[in-house]
Design an enzyme around this catalytic site. Sequence first.
Site, mmCIF file in Angstrom:
data_model
loop_
_atom_site.group_PDB
_atom_site.id
_atom_site.type_symbol
_atom_site.label_atom_id
_atom_site.label_comp_id
_atom_site.label_asym_id
_atom_site.label_seq_id
_atom_site.Cartn_x
_atom_site.Cartn_y
_atom_site.Cartn_z
ATOM 1 N N HIS A 46 -81.193 -75.597 -37.600
ATOM 2 C CA HIS A 46 -82.406 -75.996 -38.311
ATOM 3 C C HIS A 46 -83.186 -77.039 -37.508
ATOM 4 O O HIS A 46 -84.412 -77.041 -37.510
ATOM 5 C CB HIS A 46 -82.043 -76.561 -39.685
ATOM 6 C CG HIS A 46 -81.427 -75.550 -40.598
ATOM 7 N ND1 HIS A 46 -82.091 -75.040 -41.692
ATOM 8 C CD2 HIS A 46 -80.226 -74.943 -40.573
ATOM 9 C CE1 HIS A 46 -81.309 -74.159 -42.305
ATOM 10 N NE2 HIS A 46 -80.161 -74.091 -41.639
ATOM 11 N N ASP A 143 -87.907 -78.514 -44.357
ATOM 12 C CA ASP A 143 -87.057 -77.337 -44.229
ATOM 13 C C ASP A 143 -86.967 -76.633 -45.585
ATOM 14 O O ASP A 143 -86.936 -77.280 -46.631
ATOM 15 C CB ASP A 143 -85.668 -77.793 -43.775
ATOM 16 C CG ASP A 143 -84.782 -76.661 -43.296
ATOM 17 O OD1 ASP A 143 -84.650 -75.657 -44.018
ATOM 18 O OD2 ASP A 143 -84.200 -76.789 -42.204
ATOM 19 N N GLN A 380 -78.235 -72.100 -23.868
ATOM 20 C CA GLN A 380 -78.358 -70.679 -24.192
ATOM 21 C C GLN A 380 -79.635 -70.023 -23.682
ATOM 22 O O GLN A 380 -79.606 -68.887 -23.213
ATOM 23 C CB GLN A 380 -78.237 -70.478 -25.705
ATOM 24 C CG GLN A 380 -78.278 -69.004 -26.122
ATOM 25 C CD GLN A 380 -77.706 -68.778 -27.492
ATOM 26 O OE1 GLN A 380 -76.502 -68.874 -27.689
ATOM 27 N NE2 GLN A 380 -78.574 -68.480 -28.454
ATOM 28 N N TRP A 398 -80.768 -66.657 -36.581
ATOM 29 C CA TRP A 398 -82.154 -66.320 -36.272
ATOM 30 C C TRP A 398 -82.614 -66.909 -34.943
ATOM 31 O O TRP A 398 -83.349 -66.273 -34.182
ATOM 32 C CB TRP A 398 -83.078 -66.749 -37.406
ATOM 33 C CG TRP A 398 -84.468 -66.204 -37.270
ATOM 34 C CD1 TRP A 398 -85.629 -66.908 -37.280
ATOM 35 C CD2 TRP A 398 -84.858 -64.821 -37.138
ATOM 36 N NE1 TRP A 398 -86.722 -66.073 -37.142
ATOM 37 C CE2 TRP A 398 -86.268 -64.779 -37.056
ATOM 38 C CE3 TRP A 398 -84.155 -63.632 -37.067
ATOM 39 C CZ2 TRP A 398 -86.986 -63.590 -36.913
ATOM 40 C CZ3 TRP A 398 -84.858 -62.438 -36.925
ATOM 41 C CH2 TRP A 398 -86.256 -62.438 -36.853
ATOM 42 N N SER A 400 -80.758 -67.429 -32.293
ATOM 43 C CA SER A 400 -80.158 -66.598 -31.247
ATOM 44 C C SER A 400 -80.842 -65.240 -31.164
ATOM 45 O O SER A 400 -81.055 -64.706 -30.066
ATOM 46 C CB SER A 400 -78.663 -66.418 -31.514
ATOM 47 O OG SER A 400 -77.968 -67.637 -31.324
ATOM 48 N N GLU A 403 -84.117 -65.729 -29.428
ATOM 49 C CA GLU A 403 -83.899 -66.040 -28.016
ATOM 50 C C GLU A 403 -83.486 -64.788 -27.243
ATOM 51 O O GLU A 403 -83.885 -64.593 -26.093
ATOM 52 C CB GLU A 403 -82.868 -67.152 -27.881
ATOM 53 C CG GLU A 403 -83.425 -68.513 -28.297
ATOM 54 C CD GLU A 403 -82.361 -69.561 -28.548
ATOM 55 O OE1 GLU A 403 -81.191 -69.323 -28.161
ATOM 56 O OE2 GLU A 403 -82.685 -70.607 -29.132
ATOM 57 N N ASP A 419 -78.274 -65.592 -43.549
ATOM 58 C CA ASP A 419 -79.246 -64.562 -43.187
ATOM 59 C C ASP A 419 -78.719 -63.586 -42.147
ATOM 60 O O ASP A 419 -79.354 -62.573 -41.853
ATOM 61 C CB ASP A 419 -80.500 -65.235 -42.630
ATOM 62 C CG ASP A 419 -80.206 -66.048 -41.364
ATOM 63 O OD1 ASP A 419 -79.204 -66.784 -41.358
ATOM 64 O OD2 ASP A 419 -80.973 -65.961 -40.394
ATOM 65 N N GLN A 420 -77.552 -63.879 -41.579
ATOM 66 C CA GLN A 420 -77.082 -63.130 -40.414
ATOM 67 C C GLN A 420 -76.828 -61.654 -40.716
ATOM 68 O O GLN A 420 -77.093 -60.791 -39.876
ATOM 69 C CB GLN A 420 -75.817 -63.795 -39.863
ATOM 70 C CG GLN A 420 -76.052 -65.214 -39.363
ATOM 71 C CD GLN A 420 -74.782 -66.014 -39.198
ATOM 72 O OE1 GLN A 420 -73.679 -65.464 -39.199
ATOM 73 N NE2 GLN A 420 -74.915 -67.331 -39.061
#
Length: 502
Positions: A46, A143, A380, A398, A400, A403, A419-420
């Site tokens: 976040h 957030d 990353q 999200w 990752s 990206e 959410d994954q």
Amino acid sequence: MTRHKLYRHPLLSSHLHSHPLPKQTKEMEEPREPHVLILPFPAQGHIKPMLCLAKLLATAGLRVTFLNTHHNRRRILHCGPSISPSSLLRFESISDGLPDDHPRSLERIEELFLSVKTAMKAHLREFLLSKSAEQPVTCVIADGIMSIGIYIAEELSIPAISFRTFSACCLWTYFCIPTFIHEGKLPFPDDDLDKEFHGLPGAEGLLRRRDLPSICRSQVNGNSYRNFKDENIAMTRACALIVNTFDALEASMLSHLATIFADIYTIGPLHAMAIESNVGHFSGRSESVGSLRIEDWSCMKWLDSQASRSVVYVSFGSLVKITVDQLTEFWHGLVNCSRPFLWVLREDAILGEKEENVKSLLLESQVTSETRCVVEWAPQEEVLAHPAVGGFLTHSGWNSTLEGITAGIPMICWPRMGDQQINSRWVSQVWKIGLDMKDTYDRSTVETMVRILMEDKKEEIMKSMASISALSSDSVGPEGSSSKNLQRLIETIRKISQTVSH
């Protein structure tokens, strides 16, 4: 404050309010200088996108205060150089209400949520009141799971904007969950997670039960669901919504969200937007993401020794934990592929194991060799951009996912929470830029998935990824949709800052 129009959403079991932007009144005196407070939930996934937004707003000339918790501020400073403060971007912190030795881990996340809603809420009110005597905050960007920011801003007559750090497809699904419950589709009547799930507008014929966000597998009368529901309702009290996505990626889901929110700003991928701005005090990549962990750059030298597009990059993010059995199965599956791999494995990533035991496990596995490299944390963005990387085994967080899209690296998705699950379904079935391996981890499946991604369907998946990645690049370009939406957001912040009473 301005009286707000009520928006009615047909799928929800209760009415949710979306607040249009207040208009400046004739009685207003000289306009306030915009001062934006950005309030992230205290977790790495976040903090990163919201810090990217802070950087972009400050680059545009807005005064920005980025408010971390004391605990996370100390962790960031421990990790080394981050963004240098400037006259426009300041870093401050308040207590999250938990003792210093609290692990703030996923297993005890409800304790953190409770402390945020009580102790941290009081500290936030005190912080904003103290600022009123210096440089008053004229806009709060909170957030989407920090409802305290919305409620305290409302209490102090400060305009508030909600920022959701995950995908539009997940957010739309979240808003439809009360309807699913009302219609008897949740909780699931049996344990068959492969059964097709119908009823999500814009996703007919796409979902299985296992593809829904993890909250759908919990009890609808439990604390997790109540927290989730409260946070969703609070979001609709804000005057606008920011989503870290881009129009071409999630157009259908965004059109559905527009039935709930009067003003939506899609300004992603935010990490790519931040790189694109690349000016002044805020230039660079990893130096500006406020990492809570020390990045091991030695893996970049190891990547330099690998062939083009040969390496599988493995990372399950900053919170996910795995069992020793899962570690073993993934390890053997990757080794059996006979492909080099770079694995990010945190010392706190193994459930029930002490850090020294994990280190022993890694040493026994001959961590670094010509064909394998294991580090505790990696830069990353740079890893994914390296020409040696050809595939990404990810938890489908999200950040990752975006990206991976930006770098053009196809994915194998092993989602665990939040959410994954739904992100991974979109990756495999909507965008067709990867494979979905959710809810399984045996070594033969891991090996098969890697071979499909890197060999059997490489050209097909790479073709889809090249198309999506190009759209991502276009969106953050000078004339791109995200760039234009960022400018529109900046104008909105300037406008609503003039409405804050003296």
